[in-house]
Design an enzyme around this catalytic site. Structure first.
Site: not given
Ligand SMILES: [Mn+2]
Length: 481
Positions: A166, A170-171, A184, A230, A279
């Site tokens: 995957n 994510y920052r 996460w 992805e 954000d």
């Molecule tokens: Mn995915």
């Protein structure tokens, strides 16, 4: 055509007169991202290459996704066309095709998209002897941010059971020269992998890729249905196989066109306070406990370039990406919920806080059926307010939408509240983290079969011949536009 890597994209931007090169020294603390902000605010949104960043030898590129034109260049087509292409790929067989024939054809098409795995790094890479995150130009975006954050990392993890990869975004907060926070969110694939490793009491390998071709970055943001990873999605769009290379110290492959790769691990028994971070909700996300990423090894290209983005209120490039995702996935959403005519995830409502959906209503209660389908479909599940309108309303025209909402609902009849359900992690208004409620508003015209016994008034519209006659006279008088 998709871009080879980040420098290839930058060169393309230079050729298209879409690159600003900044030679002044710019501070990665607030200044750099504000520079990106201002370029977007004036409505130009040029890609910016910062050649001299204070405290680092590595240039920074930003505004990679900041216009629709650029987004189309990255996808190689409009999101609408890419979405239709994907829809056609998974279309059911036509009458002239056999089911098996169609199935085999699909397998062939999908099999051709699997990434190509390589064992050896190209010679243009070097493996660094020491891990020192401080040498990188990581940026601090807003004054109250806890530290510099990585804002465009492609985080790669592996399912401990199936080995399926995957890639997600994510920052990541920088703690010190070797460790970072890993934000996460509980519903995301990366977090699911983390939970699986945690149950087994295992440490997990993670690689973080900084700077690949922009389509890989976009793919890691796209809300993909589970079985599609992805890199296959990347292959589907670019019509070629992604090249992945084996990690040095991690049991996984990552994009072979990465500028910088942080190889490392997450110890699933460890968490640390992460945030605050300014954000895309327009607020500072509160500090919470999140997992910690330890860097073991850094692999980088000779003369790498570091990519960043700014998030904040409204006009940033995440809006361009969000709209591309909306257009690209609409044809696929319609495979599952065919009565949807169009949808608008409102950027003013941070996309998932409000979605407007127009439907072709066919039976009593149809609008509610669609609401529940939306809450049950992929990342549309995060939609806090779902507003359903008839298909005479253009969902992209705010005036029409508000008009329909104002004039076609009777609140006690047409508003449904679903208490006690999942919310987005970034929903600051929910009483609990990740847990709150949803609202559905049925703003379709009500029918007799829905218990509405008054006649529904006709909508105003002018006769065609009158419009034409007035237009003729106005034209003659030069009043017409
Ligand atoms: Mn995915």
């Amino acid at each position: 055509m998709t871009f080879e890597d980040l420098p290839d994209f930058i060169n393309n931007r230079r050729k298209n007169d879409d690159l600003l090169e900044i030679e002044d020294e710019i501070d990665p603390y607030l200044e750099l991202t504000w520079f990106l902000n201002e370029e977007e605010r004036v409505g130009r949104g040029k890609t910016i290459l910062f050649n001299h960043v204070k405290g680092s030898d590595i240039p920074v590129v930003g505004n990679i996704f900041s216009t629709h034109e650029k987004m189309n260049a990255i996808l190689g087509d409009t999101p609408e066309n890419v979405g239709m292409g994907m829809r056609n790929l998974i279309r059911p067989p036509k009458e002239s095709e056999s089911l098996i024939g169609r199935g085999l054809e699909m397998l062939k098409e999908l099999g051709g998209l699997r990434p190509k795995l390589h064992d050896r790094l190209p010679s243009s890479y070097r493996i660094l002897d020491t891990v020192d995150l401080k040498k990188y130009p990581f940026c601090t975006t807003w004054p109250e941010d806890a530290a510099p954050f990585l804002t465009l990392p492609v985080v790669i993890t592996k399912d401990p059971e199936t080995g399926m990869k995957n890639a997600g975004m994510y920052r990541m907060q920088m703690y010190d020269s070797e460790t970072m926070g890993m934000h996460w969110q509980i519903h995301k694939d990366g977090s699911r992998h983390y939970q699986d490793y945690k149950e087994k009491g295992k440490i997990m390998d993670v690689s973080v890729t900084l700077g690949t071709d922009p389509l890989t970055i976009f793919s890691s943001v796209a809300p993909l249905p589970e079985p599609l990873d992805e890199f296959s999605f990347w292959g589907l769009i670019s019509k070629k196989r992604a090249d992945l290379v084996k990690g040095q110290t991690v049991d996984m492959h990552y994009p072979m066109n990465s500028e910088i790769v942080l190889e490392g691990y997450v110890d699933t028994s460890e968490t640390r306070i992460e945030g605050p971070f300014g954000d895309h909700t327009g607020y500072y996300s509160l500090s919470e406990e999140f997992p910690v990423f330890h860097v073991r090894k850094i692999v980088e290209k000779k003369n790498p370039i570091y990519p960043t983005t700014i998030v904040g209120k409204l006009w940033h490039e995440d809006v361009i990406m969000g709209k591309a995702i909306e257009r690209l996935f609409l044809p696929l959403v319609r495979l599952q919920i065919p009565e949807i005519v169009d949808m608008n995830t409102l950027e003013e409502a941070v996309f998932h806080d409000m979605i407007v959906v127009s439907i072709k209503k066919r039976y009593p209660g149809h609008a509610k059926k669609v609401m529940f389908a939306i809450w049950g479909t992929g990342q549309l599940m995060f939609s806090k307010i779902v507003l359903i309108v008839d298909d005479d309303i253009d969902v992209h025209d705010r005036k029409q939408v508000i008009w329909a909402m104002g004039t076609r609902i009777d609140p006690s009849r047409d508003v449904v509240i679903i208490p006690g359900t999942h919310t987005d992690t970034l929903d600051h208004a929910a009483s609990l983290l990740n847990y709150g409620s949803k609202m559905g508003i049925d703003a379709t015209k009500k029918w007799k079969s829905e218990g509405f016994n008054r006649p529904w008034p006709d909508t105003l519209s002018m006769k065609k011949d009158i419009q034409e006659r007035v237009e003729q006279i106005r034209k003659k008088m030069n009043l017409s536009k």
